[in-house]
Scaffold this active site. Structure first.
Site, PDB file in Angstrom:
ATOM      1  N   LYS A  93      -4.775  -3.778  -9.152  1.00  0.00           N
ATOM      2  CA  LYS A  93      -3.599  -3.188  -8.512  1.00  0.00           C
ATOM      3  C   LYS A  93      -2.728  -4.219  -7.805  1.00  0.00           C
ATOM      4  CE  LYS A  93      -5.008  -1.390  -3.972  1.00  0.00           C
ATOM      5  NZ  LYS A  93      -4.732  -0.285  -3.040  1.00  0.00           N
ATOM      6  N   ASP A  94      -3.255  -5.415  -7.576  1.00  0.00           N
ATOM      7  CA  ASP A  94      -2.444  -6.463  -6.961  1.00  0.00           C
ATOM      8  C   ASP A  94      -1.669  -7.283  -7.990  1.00  0.00           C
ATOM      9  OD1 ASP A  94      -3.271  -5.789  -4.394  1.00  0.00           O
ATOM     10  OD2 ASP A  94      -5.043  -7.077  -4.513  1.00  0.00           O
ATOM     11  N   ARG A 145       0.522   5.626   0.503  1.00  0.00           N
ATOM     12  CA  ARG A 145      -0.347   6.506   1.299  1.00  0.00           C
ATOM     13  C   ARG A 145       0.455   7.178   2.401  1.00  0.00           C
ATOM     14  NH1 ARG A 145      -4.542   1.576   1.409  1.00  0.00           N
ATOM     15  NH2 ARG A 145      -5.594   2.029  -0.548  1.00  0.00           N
ATOM     16  N   ARG A 162      -2.712  -4.694   9.220  1.00  0.00           N
ATOM     17  CA  ARG A 162      -2.883  -5.761   8.225  1.00  0.00           C
ATOM     18  C   ARG A 162      -4.232  -6.442   8.414  1.00  0.00           C
ATOM     19  NH1 ARG A 162       0.465  -8.825   5.648  1.00  0.00           N
ATOM     20  NH2 ARG A 162      -1.503  -9.182   4.599  1.00  0.00           N
ATOM     21  N   ARG A 168      -9.817  -5.191   9.663  1.00  0.00           N
ATOM     22  CA  ARG A 168      -9.357  -3.810   9.862  1.00  0.00           C
ATOM     23  C   ARG A 168     -10.433  -2.928  10.485  1.00  0.00           C
ATOM     24  NH1 ARG A 168      -5.254  -2.086   5.027  1.00  0.00           N
ATOM     25  NH2 ARG A 168      -4.306  -4.123   4.803  1.00  0.00           N
ATOM     26  N   CYS A 256       4.853  -2.806  -4.588  1.00  0.00           N
ATOM     27  CA  CYS A 256       4.424  -2.269  -3.298  1.00  0.00           C
ATOM     28  C   CYS A 256       5.568  -1.946  -2.373  1.00  0.00           C
ATOM     29  CB  CYS A 256       3.357  -3.056  -2.562  1.00  0.00           C
ATOM     30  SG  CYS A 256       2.940  -4.665  -2.932  1.00  0.00           S
TER      31      CYS A 256
HETATM   32  C1  DPM Z   1      -1.703  -3.004  -2.875  1.00  0.00           C
HETATM   33  C2  DPM Z   1      -1.656  -2.037  -1.854  1.00  0.00           C
HETATM   34  C3  DPM Z   1      -2.712  -2.325  -0.962  1.00  0.00           C
HETATM   35  C4  DPM Z   1      -3.391  -3.481  -1.483  1.00  0.00           C
HETATM   36  C5  DPM Z   1      -0.640  -0.945  -1.751  1.00  0.00           C
HETATM   37  C6  DPM Z   1      -1.180   0.457  -2.103  1.00  0.00           C
HETATM   38  C7  DPM Z   1      -3.079  -1.574   0.272  1.00  0.00           C
HETATM   39  C8  DPM Z   1      -2.369  -2.076   1.496  1.00  0.00           C
HETATM   40  C9  DPM Z   1      -2.906  -1.509   2.783  1.00  0.00           C
HETATM   41  C10 DPM Z   1      -0.820  -3.130  -4.043  1.00  0.00           C
HETATM   42  N1  DPM Z   1      -2.728  -3.868  -2.628  1.00  0.00           N
HETATM   43  O1  DPM Z   1      -2.341   0.658  -2.408  1.00  0.00           O
HETATM   44  O2  DPM Z   1      -0.372   1.427  -2.025  1.00  0.00           O
HETATM   45  O3  DPM Z   1      -3.887  -0.743   2.808  1.00  0.00           O
HETATM   46  O4  DPM Z   1      -2.354  -1.855   3.812  1.00  0.00           O
HETATM   47  C11 DPM Z   1      -5.833  -4.046  -1.842  1.00  0.00           C
HETATM   48  C12 DPM Z   1      -7.071  -3.386  -1.568  1.00  0.00           C
HETATM   49  C13 DPM Z   1      -7.848  -3.496  -2.732  1.00  0.00           C
HETATM   50  C14 DPM Z   1      -7.104  -4.226  -3.650  1.00  0.00           C
HETATM   51  C15 DPM Z   1      -7.453  -2.729  -0.301  1.00  0.00           C
HETATM   52  C16 DPM Z   1      -7.108  -1.234  -0.206  1.00  0.00           C
HETATM   53  C17 DPM Z   1      -9.275  -2.997  -2.986  1.00  0.00           C
HETATM   54  C18 DPM Z   1      -9.344  -1.892  -4.021  1.00  0.00           C
HETATM   55  C19 DPM Z   1      -9.175  -2.282  -5.464  1.00  0.00           C
HETATM   56  C20 DPM Z   1      -4.605  -4.212  -0.946  1.00  0.00           C
HETATM   57  N2  DPM Z   1      -5.913  -4.563  -3.071  1.00  0.00           N
HETATM   58  O5  DPM Z   1      -6.233  -0.723  -0.915  1.00  0.00           O
HETATM   59  O6  DPM Z   1      -7.754  -0.551   0.608  1.00  0.00           O
HETATM   60  O7  DPM Z   1      -9.813  -3.248  -5.948  1.00  0.00           O
HETATM   61  O8  DPM Z   1      -8.412  -1.584  -6.143  1.00  0.00           O
END
Ligand code: DPM
Length: 366
Positions: A93-94, A145, A162, A168, A256
């Protein structure tokens, strides 16, 4: 890879260099991929090269406002391009839906539970979002979210938080700033904190991010040995679902900086269901559509009676960076088209306006 190209021949000196962010979660994910590769290629040796990305360094600005698409991936991709590493492990997702020139996703691994979850402050451990006191502060920097949950729970307040997952959890437990956090189940589970999850969010409350829960292994497109070596790591079901999701995202030009979310299912019978939506930042506007298709119908990948020569020559397609799976190319292009078509339907219904207002609003409000 280094001199001895293929880990499967005599293999003993072959070293695969893996680039990773240095957070605990990133290292856990990198080691998961390393262990899976070791099982498939017992002779292969590994070296993990860690680095920090912009997203790790800038910790005082909401994620959505830093305004760079490749926040958690850029530095790793530079190392890949400069031949300092051979593969890089990311959360899918990143990874933006268009990769830098010359880079491909050699494998998408089996998806962990893609849902989001609520982690409560210890004093609210018996609560759900629905039963938290009015005006309770929920920590998330995800616009996706925030928008969906504001719509469902207008009496809660959403604030950016953050830092990596360890930070967190500490911010949640050791202060009274947040009543709860909303995080991806996948990250929480990989960290070993599953028992802290108070509530799993279903799609009628909060749909997940494109690619959430899956890991992507990136490599150089021209490094045929590495592309080959990664291929058994690909998970077919996850690949088809996430290709549809990424096709959806790319067509909407999300990222994002705007609330976009999905929910997908691929049944044993090969039916792929994709639900996708866009929201205004306050969640008051919502466009959600659902579409399904059968990935097996007219599927030339899986119809051995059809001679190969008769199959339509599909143009070399870019599945948002994913290397086409062997004997799955037709299904992948159908899944990709499903995502594109769903996005086009939303665009016809006015998604562009909602998304551009969300992007402008996000840039303006601090
Ligand atoms: C992206 C988002 C977030 C991450 C935006 C979204 C969450 C940001 C936040 C694109 N990347 O999800 O709408 O919570 O402030 C991220 C996480 C993981 C990968 C952490 C999370 C782990 C889960 C995975 C940060 N990137 O979302 O809680 O491997 O999919």
């Amino acid at each position: 890879m280094g001199d001895n190209k293929n880990g499967q021949n005599n293999g003993s000196e072959s070293v695969l260099r893996i680039g990773s962010r240095d957070s605990e979660l990133a290292m856990k994910q990198t080691n998961m991929v390393k262990d899976a590769l070791q099982k498939i290629h017992p002779n292969l040796k590994f070296e993990i090269v860690t680095m920090k990305t912009k997203g790790d360094k800038i910790l005082d600005v909401a994620l959505s406002k830093i305004g760079s698409k490749s926040l958690f991936t850029k530095e790793l991709e530079v190392a890949l391009e400069n031949n300092q590493v051979d593969i890089v492990v990311h959360s899918l997702k990143d990874l933006p839906t268009t990769l830098p020139e010359g880079m491909v996703i050699g494998a998408v691994t089996e998806r962990e539970d893609p849902r989001d979850a609520v982690i409560m402050h210890p004093k609210y451990s018996d609560c759900k979002l629905a039963t938290l006191p009015k005006n309770s502060v929920i920590g998330t920097s995800s616009l996706r979210r925030g928008a969906q949950l504001k719509r469902k729970y207008p009496s809660l307040v959403f604030q950016s938080v953050r830092g990596n997952l360890n930070t967190r959890f500490r911010k949640l437990d050791e202060a009274d700033d947040y009543a709860a956090l909303v995080l991806a189940v996948a990250g929480v589970v990989r960290m070993g904190w599953k028992e802290r999850i108070s509530e799993y969010l279903e799609d009628d409350v909060c749909m997940y991010a494109v690619g959430q829960g899956a890991l992507a292994v990136e490599c150089r497109e021209g490094d045929a040995d590495t592309v080959e070596l990664l291929s058994p790591l690909s998970h077919r079901n996850t690949t088809l679902r996430t290709v549809a999701e990424r096709g959806f995202m790319r067509t909407l030009e999300g990222g994002c900086s705007a609330p976009v979310a999905v929910h997908t299912k691929l049944t044993d019978k090969g039916e792929l269901h994709l639900k996708g939506g866009v929201w205004s930042l306050d969640g008051k506007e919502e466009l959600v559509e659902m579409m399904s298709m059968n990935t097996r119908e007219n599927n030339l990948d899986e119809d051995p009676s059809e001679p190969r020569a008769k199959r339509p020559k599909t143009p070399p397609e870019d599945f948002c960076g994913l290397v086409p799976l062997r004997d799955c190319q037709f299904s992948m292009s159908q899944a990709y088209s499903l995502g594109v078509t769903l996005a086009e339907t939303l665009l016809e219904r006015g998604a562009r306006k909602i998304l551009s207002e969300a992007k402008a609003g996000n840039a303006a409000v601090s």
